[in-house]
Motif scaffolding. Structure first.
Motif, short mmCIF file in Angstrom:
data_model
loop_
_atom_site.label_atom_id
_atom_site.label_comp_id
_atom_site.label_asym_id
_atom_site.label_seq_id
_atom_site.Cartn_x
_atom_site.Cartn_y
_atom_site.Cartn_z
N UNK A 40 0.87 -1.18 0.00
CA UNK A 40 0.00 0.00 0.00
C UNK A 40 0.90 1.23 0.00
N UNK A 41 0.65 2.12 -0.95
CA UNK A 41 1.44 3.34 -1.14
C UNK A 41 0.58 4.57 -0.85
N UNK A 42 1.25 5.67 -0.52
CA UNK A 42 0.61 6.98 -0.42
C UNK A 42 0.90 7.71 -1.73
N UNK A 43 -0.11 8.32 -2.33
CA UNK A 43 0.04 9.02 -3.60
C UNK A 43 0.12 10.52 -3.39
N UNK A 44 1.07 11.14 -4.09
CA UNK A 44 1.25 12.60 -4.03
C UNK A 44 1.38 13.13 -5.44
N UNK A 45 0.64 14.18 -5.73
CA UNK A 45 0.77 14.88 -7.01
C UNK A 45 1.84 15.94 -6.84
N UNK A 53 4.43 7.84 -5.76
CA UNK A 53 3.88 7.01 -4.70
C UNK A 53 4.98 6.72 -3.69
N UNK A 54 4.59 6.70 -2.42
CA UNK A 54 5.53 6.53 -1.32
C UNK A 54 5.15 5.31 -0.49
N UNK A 55 6.14 4.42 -0.24
CA UNK A 55 5.97 3.27 0.64
C UNK A 55 6.43 3.65 2.04
N UNK A 56 7.47 4.50 2.09
CA UNK A 56 7.93 5.06 3.35
C UNK A 56 7.91 6.59 3.21
N UNK A 57 8.33 7.30 4.22
CA UNK A 57 8.24 8.77 4.18
C UNK A 57 9.40 9.43 3.44
N UNK A 58 10.43 8.67 3.07
CA UNK A 58 11.61 9.26 2.46
C UNK A 58 11.65 9.17 0.94
N UNK A 59 11.20 8.07 0.36
CA UNK A 59 11.47 7.80 -1.05
C UNK A 59 10.18 7.65 -1.84
N UNK A 60 10.00 8.54 -2.82
CA UNK A 60 8.86 8.45 -3.72
C UNK A 60 9.28 7.90 -5.07
N UNK A 61 8.35 7.30 -5.77
CA UNK A 61 8.61 6.72 -7.09
C UNK A 61 7.66 7.34 -8.10
N UNK A 74 -4.72 5.11 5.08
CA UNK A 74 -4.06 4.89 6.36
C UNK A 74 -3.03 6.00 6.55
N UNK A 75 -2.88 6.51 7.76
CA UNK A 75 -1.87 7.55 7.98
C UNK A 75 -0.46 6.99 8.14
N UNK A 76 -0.33 5.66 8.21
CA UNK A 76 0.96 5.04 8.51
C UNK A 76 1.76 4.71 7.26
N UNK A 77 3.09 4.78 7.44
CA UNK A 77 4.07 4.43 6.40
C UNK A 77 5.03 3.39 6.98
N UNK A 78 5.74 2.69 6.10
CA UNK A 78 6.84 1.84 6.52
C UNK A 78 7.85 2.73 7.24
N UNK A 79 8.34 2.25 8.37
CA UNK A 79 9.32 3.01 9.16
C UNK A 79 8.71 3.78 10.32
N UNK A 80 7.39 3.92 10.35
CA UNK A 80 6.75 4.63 11.47
C UNK A 80 6.81 3.79 12.74
N UNK A 97 7.16 -2.57 9.33
CA UNK A 97 8.05 -3.17 8.34
C UNK A 97 7.38 -3.26 6.96
N UNK A 98 6.05 -3.39 6.94
CA UNK A 98 5.31 -3.49 5.68
C UNK A 98 3.88 -3.01 5.89
N UNK A 99 3.34 -2.37 4.86
CA UNK A 99 1.94 -1.95 4.83
C UNK A 99 1.34 -2.65 3.62
N UNK A 100 0.33 -3.46 3.86
CA UNK A 100 -0.26 -4.24 2.77
C UNK A 100 -1.77 -4.14 2.73
#
Length: 131
Positions: A40-45, A53-61, A74-80, A97-100
């Protein structure tokens, strides 16, 4: 602006089923190294109109929006860091460790690392709190 901005979702893409060009060339190797269909990723325009899309708070793809499939937020990211509210680890603090996405239950789940070991239990959002 993308209708996915600020949403969470899965990215439905594999090397075998979707065009390589759907992933920004500069992000391709890093994306492939961590990607699974269940993430599960967070999407940012971005300001220039690209979708990241972000899996953690540091690296977007950088990705093509055609592969994004929205799921519950979900407000949570990997690494929280999170505290556990129930079960055998109640009161302990761990790191996500993972958000799925659990397809059968239709909701987000988490795997949490405690003292260097990832628990095999799936935690739901109701089982954790920010720490």
């Amino acid at each position: 602006m993308s209708s996915f901005d600020g949403r969470c979702g899965r990215y439905i893409w594999t090397k075998d089923t979707r065009p390589r060009e759907w992933i920004l060339e500069a992000d391709y190797e890093a994306f492939v190294a961590q990607h699974t269909l269940g993430n599960v990723y967070h999407c940012v325009q971005t300001a220039d109109g690209e979708m990241k899309i972000f899996f953690d708070r540091q690296r977007g793809y950088g990705v093509n929006p055609d592969g994004f499939s929205a799921v519950d937020y979900t407000p949570y990211y990997v690494g929280d860091k999170v505290g556990v509210l129930n079960g055998s680890k109640v009161g302990q603090v761990g790191v996500i460790d993972a958000v799925g996405w659990h397809v059968n239950d239709g909701k987000v789940f988490f795997f949490i690392e405690f003292e260097g070991r990832v628990s095999s239990r799936r935690y739901w959002e109701s089982d954790i709190e920010p720490s």
